[in-house]
Design an enzyme around this catalytic site. Structure first.
Site, PDB file in Angstrom:
ATOM      1  N   TYR A 178    -143.323 -11.645  85.533  1.00 41.07           N
ATOM      2  CA  TYR A 178    -142.902 -12.963  85.055  1.00 41.07           C
ATOM      3  C   TYR A 178    -141.796 -12.822  84.010  1.00 41.07           C
ATOM      4  O   TYR A 178    -140.732 -13.437  84.114  1.00 41.07           O
ATOM      5  CB  TYR A 178    -144.116 -13.697  84.469  1.00 41.07           C
ATOM      6  CG  TYR A 178    -143.811 -15.053  83.921  1.00 41.07           C
ATOM      7  CD1 TYR A 178    -143.335 -16.060  84.757  1.00 41.07           C
ATOM      8  CD2 TYR A 178    -143.997 -15.340  82.576  1.00 41.07           C
ATOM      9  CE1 TYR A 178    -143.043 -17.314  84.250  1.00 41.07           C
ATOM     10  CE2 TYR A 178    -143.710 -16.588  82.066  1.00 41.07           C
ATOM     11  CZ  TYR A 178    -143.242 -17.568  82.909  1.00 41.07           C
ATOM     12  OH  TYR A 178    -142.945 -18.806  82.397  1.00 41.07           O
TER      13      TYR A 178
ATOM     14  N   GLY B 284    -144.124 -31.633  86.316  1.00 39.27           N
ATOM     15  CA  GLY B 284    -144.991 -30.704  85.583  1.00 39.27           C
ATOM     16  C   GLY B 284    -145.274 -31.213  84.181  1.00 39.27           C
ATOM     17  O   GLY B 284    -144.835 -32.309  83.797  1.00 39.27           O
ATOM     18  N   PHE B 285    -145.960 -30.404  83.431  1.00 39.71           N
ATOM     19  CA  PHE B 285    -146.362 -30.795  82.071  1.00 39.71           C
ATOM     20  C   PHE B 285    -145.134 -31.100  81.199  1.00 39.71           C
ATOM     21  O   PHE B 285    -144.970 -32.221  80.701  1.00 39.71           O
ATOM     22  CB  PHE B 285    -147.230 -29.663  81.500  1.00 39.71           C
ATOM     23  CG  PHE B 285    -147.320 -29.611  80.011  1.00 39.71           C
ATOM     24  CD1 PHE B 285    -147.724 -30.716  79.277  1.00 39.71           C
ATOM     25  CD2 PHE B 285    -147.012 -28.435  79.335  1.00 39.71           C
ATOM     26  CE1 PHE B 285    -147.813 -30.662  77.893  1.00 39.71           C
ATOM     27  CE2 PHE B 285    -147.104 -28.366  77.952  1.00 39.71           C
ATOM     28  CZ  PHE B 285    -147.500 -29.482  77.233  1.00 39.71           C
TER      29      PHE B 285
ATOM     30  N   GLY C 275    -147.093 -29.008  89.639  1.00 42.45           N
ATOM     31  CA  GLY C 275    -146.837 -30.348  89.104  1.00 42.45           C
ATOM     32  C   GLY C 275    -147.748 -31.365  89.774  1.00 42.45           C
ATOM     33  O   GLY C 275    -148.338 -31.087  90.823  1.00 42.45           O
TER      34      GLY C 275
ATOM     35  N   ALA D 135    -134.762 -23.234  81.474  1.00 47.72           N
ATOM     36  CA  ALA D 135    -135.970 -22.929  80.694  1.00 47.72           C
ATOM     37  C   ALA D 135    -136.399 -21.492  80.936  1.00 47.72           C
ATOM     38  O   ALA D 135    -136.796 -21.126  82.032  1.00 47.72           O
ATOM     39  CB  ALA D 135    -137.095 -23.884  81.071  1.00 47.72           C
TER      40      ALA D 135
ATOM     41  N   ASP E 123    -139.602 -31.794  92.522  1.00 45.56           N
ATOM     42  CA  ASP E 123    -140.813 -31.009  92.262  1.00 45.56           C
ATOM     43  C   ASP E 123    -141.524 -30.749  93.584  1.00 45.56           C
ATOM     44  O   ASP E 123    -141.638 -31.668  94.412  1.00 45.56           O
ATOM     45  CB  ASP E 123    -141.737 -31.794  91.302  1.00 45.56           C
ATOM     46  CG  ASP E 123    -142.709 -30.893  90.580  1.00 45.56           C
ATOM     47  OD1 ASP E 123    -142.699 -30.872  89.344  1.00 45.56           O
ATOM     48  OD2 ASP E 123    -143.500 -30.195  91.262  1.00 45.56           O
TER      49      ASP E 123
END
Ligand code: UDP
Length: 323
Positions: A149, A10-11, A36, A117, A31
């Site tokens: 979320y 991903g980023f 991603g 995260a 991933d």
């Protein structure tokens, strides 16, 4: 060290991979490529210390094996962006809650350190800025999908802290505040890549609402720097940390700055976000991190200004990156 990075294509994960490999670490990227992209790892894909596995954090046997082979884990795999969460609520919840629980269980069993995260979204619509880690969480109604979320990430934090308390799991929780940088896509709703593309293509720049809502955008290189230092800091274990910048900007001002930097003539238009999101959207007015704890623990100071980050992003788009 041998690191497992979930969401490594991903980023943010790909930037972290690019940061760890030259420092001599070994990296395994896990991933499922839902959001991603393998091309995010283009620059390092032949590195001898990189292993890439396309699979899901919902696959427990794979997770257990990879966690067992690693010294520490960065858990970045998650449903990405407001758009994804609103359009795919079930999959987003499963990834964020079930996937994270699988990983925490595997890390607890193998006694591996994990950096989890989380997000500034967990502060919800609390308007009492700056947000310190112990501040109240203020979420909206369950019928508004966006809050799923925040709620799922808050639940991840509860699980992580419970594993720490009951199973001795070494966990570090990070709440990321609006990370931006090259390779971030606008496909999932993120404002900066959306505005940059609109400005470069001369299309209207779509400001939701009055544009006076504000954010503190953080350059991905600052986020990576903080992640790298936190994982090596014994004092960080068991803690929750904001990672962000203090440079607050309104969305209207952001649109103007991007338009100027792109030398664009795009008109600024104000839209009701419900035109883009049929349901489930609610905006936050201000989001500003209190960085006292992060500074005290690892001596962190954000180094990249918004201006510099925007220039890097615009250059990335001009270099022909597909969105
Ligand atoms: N936003 C906007 N136009 C867009 C996309 C987003 O005005 O095309 C606004 C959005 O309403 C929010 C801010 O930009 O106030 C940041 O949105 P993003 O989805 O990037 O992050 P988050 O809402 O999670 O802070």
């Amino acid at each position: 060290m041998r690191y497992l990075i979930t969401g490594g294509a991903g980023f943010i994960g790909s930037h972290l991979t690019e940061h760890l490999l030259p420092a001599g670490h070994r990296v395994t990227v896990l991933d499922d490529l839902s959001t991603g992209r393998l091309k995010n790892l283009e620059a390092v894909k032949h590195h001898p210390n990189l292993q890439i596995l396309v699979d899901s954090i919902l696959n427990r046997p794979v997770l257990e094996r990879l966690v067992g082979e690693a010294d520490a884990v960065f858990h970045l795999a998650a449903a990405v962006g407001v758009r994804t969460v609103i359009e795919q609520p079930l999959q987003s919840l499963r990834t964020n809650v079930e996937g994270t629980c699988n990983l925490l269980e595997a890390c607890a069993a193998a006694r591996r350190k994990i950096v989890l995260a989380s997000t500034s979204e967990v502060y919800g619509k609390n308007e009492n800025v700056p947000f310190a880690e112990e501040n109240d969480i203020v979420l909206g109604a369950t019928t508004i999908r966006r809050w799923a979320y925040a709620c799922s990430k808050a639940l991840d934090e509860f699980f992580a802290l419970a594993y720490a308390a009951e199973a001795g799991l070494p966990v570090i929780i990070v709440r990321l505040f609006n990370t931006i940088g090259p390779r971030q896509t606008g496909r999932y709703g993120m404002v900066v890549p959306r505005f940059v593309r609109q400005a470069l293509e001369g299309r209207p720049i779509t400001i939701y609402g009055d544009g006076r809502q504000s954010r503190c955008f953080t350059c991905v290189s600052d986020v990576i720097e903080a992640l790298g230092r936190l994982v090596e800091s014994p004092a960080a274990v068991g803690g929750v940390f904001n990672i962000g910048s203090r440079e607050e900007v309104t969305i209207e001002d952001l649109a103007r700055r991007i338009r100027t930097l792109c030398k664009s003539r795009s008109p600024l238009v104000h839209l009701d976000p419900e035109q883009d999101y049929k349901e489930g959207f609610e905006d936050m007015r201000r989001r500003v991190p209190d960085l006292t704890r992060l500074e005290a623990t690892i001596g962190y100071r954000p180094r990249v200004s918004l201006e510099t980050a925007l220039k890097q992003i615009i250059a990335d788009f001009k270099a022909g990156r597909e969105d």
